[in-house]
Design a protein around this motif. Structure first.
Motif, short mmCIF file in Angstrom:
data_model
loop_
_atom_site.label_atom_id
_atom_site.label_comp_id
_atom_site.label_asym_id
_atom_site.label_seq_id
_atom_site.Cartn_x
_atom_site.Cartn_y
_atom_site.Cartn_z
N TRP A 1 -4.03 6.81 -0.92
CA TRP A 1 -3.48 5.47 -0.71
C TRP A 1 -3.83 4.60 -1.91
CZ3 TRP A 1 -5.28 8.42 3.30
CH2 TRP A 1 -4.46 8.54 4.43
N GLN B 1 -3.19 0.53 -3.56
CA GLN B 1 -2.68 -0.83 -3.43
C GLN B 1 -2.56 -1.41 -4.82
OE1 GLN B 1 -5.11 -3.78 -1.35
NE2 GLN B 1 -3.25 -4.54 -0.37
N MET C 1 1.35 5.42 -0.07
CA MET C 1 0.68 6.67 0.27
C MET C 1 1.39 7.84 -0.41
SD MET C 1 0.01 8.58 3.93
CE MET C 1 1.68 9.25 4.01
N ILE D 1 0.87 -1.18 0.00
CA ILE D 1 0.00 0.00 0.00
C ILE D 1 0.90 1.23 0.00
CG2 ILE D 1 -1.75 1.31 1.26
CD1 ILE D 1 -2.72 -1.33 2.44
#
Length: 269
Positions: free
Chosen positions: A266, A268, A214, A212
């Protein structure tokens, strides 16, 4: 123009404030300064009627410029089921059924502030609003006056309103997280044994999943087509709605007040 014992209140439109130095000073020490209010008026399509109350004393000195707006409030907002269905049917013939025209003091998208640049003027401005708002509301056929989402720091200044029939009602709380810890280990040590065990299990699971990432940006324009549908999905699930933010709003925040904007993204992969 509405006179009050210590001066006069003048009702202005945004166009009349563009080149007004007092407007640029109003709210200058707040997170949402005058530019934010301009963005809200120009980018949100929520049926708000925005106006600005220029408050002068008898010497002709401008003491504040207070943003206000009118809105037709849905009195069954948040009500679900059969009642909502019945009201919806009636509104096909009478669109304003169970609605009320309300004069809101503050901001259409966020907490409210008094439009002063000198904190010492807050009591003066509160008294000016106390003396003038009910007259202004009657002139515009508003049935209720609301100081929208004013934080507790204004309680002392606004106490004068109680004598005019106002009441303080809790609003939706602002979110604040106090980080009193020097680092992660110190915070982790304050948790219970069961919580620490659960977190370790989740961390191991997260390590096996895709990373993940950011990213923090001040202008979300390049990502708006990705994030805006996510915002709308969350917004539509809410039983209580007031304003709906637009793509134009997010564009303007990042481009006009970038020093006051942070977007956390964020992903993924």
């Amino acid at each position: 123009m509405i006179p009050f014992p210590q001066g006069v209140v003048k009702v202005l439109a945004l166009a009349e404030l563009r080149n007004c130095g007092a407007w640029k000073r109003a709210l200058q020490n707040k997170c949402k300064d005058h530019r934010y209010y301009e963005i809200v008026q120009e980018t949100l399509q929520c049926g708000f009627e925005h106006h600005y109350l220029l408050i002068e004393d008898h010497a002709g000195q401008v003491r504040a410029i207070q943003p206000v707006f009118f809105v037709r409030q849905n009195l069954v907002e948040g009500v679900r089921g059969k009642v909502r269905s019945i009201v919806g049917t009636i509104r096909k013939m009478f669109p304003r059924f169970l609605t009320m025209r309300v004069l809101m003091v503050g901001c259409g998208a966020g907490a409210g502030d008094l439009g002063v640049w000198d904190k010492d003027d807050e009591p003066f401005v509160a008294k000016a609003l106390q003396s003038s708002l009910q007259t202004y509301a009657r002139q515009n056929k508003a049935s209720l006056v609301v100081f929208k989402d004013f934080p507790a720091i204004y309680r002392s200044a606004l106490e004068v309103l109680y004598s005019s029939g106002y009441a303080r009602i809790p609003s939706m709380p602002m979110t604040r997280l106090s980080l009193r810890y020097k680092n992660w280990d110190e915070y982790f040590g304050t948790l219970s044994k069961a919580t620490r065990k659960d977190l370790r299990r989740k961390f191991r699971k997260a390590e096996r999943a895709p990373n993940i990432e950011m990213e923090v940006v001040t202008d979300v324009t390049p990502f708006i087509d990705e994030i805006y549908p996510l915002y709308l999905a969350v917004h539509e699930r809410s039983a209580l709605k007031f304003e709906t933010l637009t793509k134009e709003y997010f564009h303007a925040i990042g481009q006009q007040i970038p020093e006051r904007a942070r977007f956390f993204i964020w992903r993924q992969n």
